[in-house]
Design a protein around this motif. Structure first.
Motif, mmCIF file in Angstrom:
data_model
loop_
_atom_site.group_PDB
_atom_site.id
_atom_site.type_symbol
_atom_site.label_atom_id
_atom_site.label_comp_id
_atom_site.label_asym_id
_atom_site.label_seq_id
_atom_site.Cartn_x
_atom_site.Cartn_y
_atom_site.Cartn_z
ATOM 1 N N ALA A 150 -14.623 -1.285 -32.223
ATOM 2 C CA ALA A 150 -13.576 -0.662 -31.415
ATOM 3 C C ALA A 150 -12.490 -0.015 -32.269
ATOM 4 N N THR A 151 -12.468 -0.301 -33.571
ATOM 5 C CA THR A 151 -11.450 0.278 -34.450
ATOM 6 C C THR A 151 -11.879 1.671 -34.875
ATOM 7 N N ILE A 152 -11.139 2.658 -34.455
ATOM 8 C CA ILE A 152 -11.455 4.057 -34.749
ATOM 9 C C ILE A 152 -10.669 4.503 -35.986
ATOM 10 N N SER A 153 -11.352 5.177 -36.895
ATOM 11 C CA SER A 153 -10.737 5.598 -38.154
ATOM 12 C C SER A 153 -10.318 7.066 -38.101
ATOM 13 N N PRO A 154 -9.395 7.472 -38.960
ATOM 14 C CA PRO A 154 -9.119 8.906 -39.120
ATOM 15 C C PRO A 154 -10.361 9.601 -39.686
ATOM 16 N N THR A 155 -10.315 10.906 -39.756
ATOM 17 C CA THR A 155 -11.422 11.617 -40.385
ATOM 18 C C THR A 155 -11.418 11.347 -41.881
ATOM 19 N N ILE A 156 -12.505 11.691 -42.537
ATOM 20 C CA ILE A 156 -12.611 11.453 -43.981
ATOM 21 C C ILE A 156 -11.579 12.242 -44.767
ATOM 22 N N HIS A 157 -10.935 13.228 -44.133
ATOM 23 C CA HIS A 157 -9.900 14.022 -44.799
ATOM 24 C C HIS A 157 -8.497 13.597 -44.360
ATOM 25 N N GLY A 158 -8.414 12.483 -43.607
ATOM 26 C CA GLY A 158 -7.111 12.012 -43.164
ATOM 27 C C GLY A 158 -6.630 12.664 -41.892
ATOM 28 N N GLY A 159 -7.524 13.301 -41.140
ATOM 29 C CA GLY A 159 -7.140 13.908 -39.867
ATOM 30 C C GLY A 159 -6.997 12.863 -38.775
ATOM 31 N N ALA A 160 -6.043 13.074 -37.880
ATOM 32 C CA ALA A 160 -5.759 12.097 -36.829
ATOM 33 C C ALA A 160 -6.550 12.343 -35.548
ATOM 34 N N GLU A 161 -7.410 13.353 -35.541
ATOM 35 C CA GLU A 161 -8.080 13.746 -34.292
ATOM 36 C C GLU A 161 -8.832 12.607 -33.594
ATOM 37 N N PRO A 162 -9.515 11.695 -34.302
ATOM 38 C CA PRO A 162 -10.254 10.647 -33.586
ATOM 39 C C PRO A 162 -9.370 9.555 -32.994
ATOM 40 N N LEU A 163 -8.157 9.376 -33.489
ATOM 41 C CA LEU A 163 -7.360 8.199 -33.155
ATOM 42 C C LEU A 163 -7.016 8.059 -31.678
ATOM 43 N N PRO A 164 -6.754 9.146 -30.930
ATOM 44 C CA PRO A 164 -6.446 8.968 -29.504
ATOM 45 C C PRO A 164 -7.599 8.371 -28.680
ATOM 46 N N SER A 165 -8.821 8.388 -29.217
ATOM 47 C CA SER A 165 -9.953 7.836 -28.456
ATOM 48 C C SER A 165 -10.038 6.317 -28.566
ATOM 49 N N GLN A 166 -9.138 5.699 -29.333
ATOM 50 C CA GLN A 166 -9.141 4.252 -29.500
ATOM 51 C C GLN A 166 -8.762 3.562 -28.203
ATOM 52 N N SER A 167 -9.427 2.436 -27.935
ATOM 53 C CA SER A 167 -9.125 1.642 -26.743
ATOM 54 C C SER A 167 -8.227 0.485 -27.143
ATOM 55 N N PRO A 168 -6.927 0.528 -26.834
ATOM 56 C CA PRO A 168 -5.982 -0.488 -27.334
ATOM 57 C C PRO A 168 -6.364 -1.921 -26.974
ATOM 58 N N GLU A 169 -6.902 -2.126 -25.770
ATOM 59 C CA GLU A 169 -7.187 -3.494 -25.347
ATOM 60 C C GLU A 169 -8.354 -4.121 -26.102
ATOM 61 N N TYR A 170 -9.144 -3.288 -26.794
ATOM 62 C CA TYR A 170 -10.279 -3.821 -27.538
ATOM 63 C C TYR A 170 -10.015 -3.903 -29.044
ATOM 64 N N LEU A 171 -8.813 -3.534 -29.466
ATOM 65 C CA LEU A 171 -8.498 -3.646 -30.880
ATOM 66 C C LEU A 171 -8.432 -5.115 -31.282
ATOM 67 N N THR A 172 -9.043 -5.455 -32.377
ATOM 68 C CA THR A 172 -9.016 -6.826 -32.882
ATOM 69 C C THR A 172 -8.431 -6.826 -34.287
ATOM 70 N N HIS A 173 -7.839 -7.937 -34.654
ATOM 71 C CA HIS A 173 -7.279 -8.039 -35.996
ATOM 72 C C HIS A 173 -8.390 -8.214 -37.011
ATOM 73 N N ARG A 174 -8.383 -7.365 -38.027
ATOM 74 C CA ARG A 174 -9.331 -7.531 -39.120
ATOM 75 C C ARG A 174 -8.993 -8.799 -39.906
ATOM 76 N N LYS A 175 -9.982 -9.316 -40.596
ATOM 77 C CA LYS A 175 -9.733 -10.419 -41.505
ATOM 78 C C LYS A 175 -8.968 -9.895 -42.715
ATOM 79 N N PRO A 176 -8.187 -10.745 -43.382
ATOM 80 C CA PRO A 176 -7.485 -10.288 -44.593
ATOM 81 C C PRO A 176 -8.460 -9.686 -45.597
ATOM 82 N N PHE A 177 -8.050 -8.576 -46.198
ATOM 83 C CA PHE A 177 -8.890 -7.903 -47.183
ATOM 84 C C PHE A 177 -8.799 -8.647 -48.506
#
Length: 367
Positions: free
Chosen positions: A251-278
């Motif tokens: 459910a975590t949507i990333s920016p484009t490989i060039h840092g573009g924000a175009e994909p981000l509005p398609s993210q579903s906020p209620e399905y976002l989960t916390h990643r584990k610590p890197f």
């Protein structure tokens, strides 16, 4: 095609079966015994015939070692895994796609042939072929066969749109992938076609999925949850369960490989989960990524600096370790952060998110 692959792996030696995720570890003495048997054309050692029968149900008792086993040479580095974008072209136009503009251009066949040999020589055992959509590339069948013939275990990432075509299924059953991960964008035609922005996409996917399951291709499903498909998340899971297929939810949507924000509005906020610590990753150390033009980078996210394999060849890959070190340094808005020990995002991804001006609360604890 060879029945088995013998490959050095870190401080060990492995026996693998093309298309199988199972591997058997053997000692140095047995590996040397097998190398000698292959070099001299002797019959397969009895211990290996027993292993092949127990692990994979393969009867090799009457085979000579040189016809049954492909011996992989040890590479000069510690690389054992790689991903390769054979092309960025795709027959879908998903609004959440991280590739941005999907241009259909790549290396010539000679370039692809050279690239696969370099990856083999680097020590790559497990190769993931992705795109774009890899199965629509005209060179895919030849590249896929060559990767198998060079002794690599091949995994595929696909949208499944081509799987009902007999020539594709014949290829995948003759040279089985270790795994084929298919992305699922909805459980109905209305939702699926809206997410992919292609009329008829759902019908092609469903037909291909069923054909591949019936053909026995080793499949798992990646359930992609966006704001258009979130209401069908349960139905997507139920579909996978009816087919008896492993599934994972993204459910975590990333920016484009060039840092573009175009994909981000398609993210579903209620399905976002916390990643584990890197806590670190093997990017640039035991793993690397290659784009359609043969540029090797530490991963799909940290694409620059890169190594131009067509001009630098195998020796250029030696620089990936130092590139990985430089890309993991916390810079810009992340330098000096007191929460870095529990940060859930690697530095290359954080940099893309910052470039895209993603809402900080979606990835940063300091928000």
């Amino acid at each position: 095609m060879h029945d088995l692959i013998a490959a050095p792996f870190q401080d060990h030696h492995l026996i693998l079966r093309p298309g199988s995720q199972r591997a058997v570890k053997i000692g140095a003495a047995r590996y040397a015994d097998l190398e000698h048997a292959v070099a001299t054309g002797r019959h397969l050692p009895g211990w290996l015939a027993d292993v092949a029968l127990r692990a994979w149900g393969v009867d090799t008792a009457d085979r000579t070692a040189d016809t049954a086993v492909l011996i992989r040479a040890r590479g000069p580095f510690e690389f054992s895994r790689a991903t390769w974008e054979i092309n960025l072209g795709c027959d879908f136009d998903c609004e959440h796609c991280y590739l941005g503009q999907k241009r259909f251009d790549s290396l010539s066949w000679d370039g692809k042939d050279h690239l696969l040999h370099v990856m083999r020589d680097a020590g790559v055992i497990w190769l993931q072929i992705t795109g774009g959509e890899p199965l629509i590339d005209p060179a895919f069948p030849a590249a896929y066969r060559l990767a198998h013939e060079l002794g690599m275990q091949v995994e595929l990432l696909s949208n499944g749109s081509q799987l009902s075509k007999p020539r594709i299924l014949d290829l995948l059953t003759t040279y089985p992938p270790t795994k084929m991960s298919l992305s699922v964008y909805g459980a109905t035609a209305e939702t699926y076609d809206a997410v992919t922005r292609r009329r008829g996409a759902f019908q092609r996917f469903a037909k291909g999925l069923q054909a591949a399951v019936e053909a026995g291709v080793n499949i798992d499903l990646s359930l992609i949850i966006t704001n258009r498909s979130a209401h069908e998340a349960d139905a997507m899971q139920a579909w996978a369960d009816r087919l008896g297929l492993p599934r994972r939810q993204y459910a975590t949507i990333s920016p484009t490989i060039h840092g573009g924000a175009e994909p981000l509005p398609s993210q579903s906020p209620e399905y976002l989960t916390h990643r584990k610590p890197f806590t670190g990753c093997p990017a640039g150390r035991t793993f690397f990524h290659v784009d359609p033009h043969g540029r090797a980078s530490i991963c799909k996210v940290g694409r620059e600096p890169s190594i131009d394999i067509p001009t630098e060849g195998l020796t250029g890959l030696a620089r990936l370790g130092s590139i990985a070190d430089s890309l993991m340094l916390r810079t810009g808005g992340c330098s000096g952060c007191k929460l870095s020990g529990t940060c859930r995002v690697c530095r290359p991804m954080a940099k893309l998110l910052q470039t895209a001006k993603a809402p900080p609360h979606t990835y940063c604890q300091n928000a």
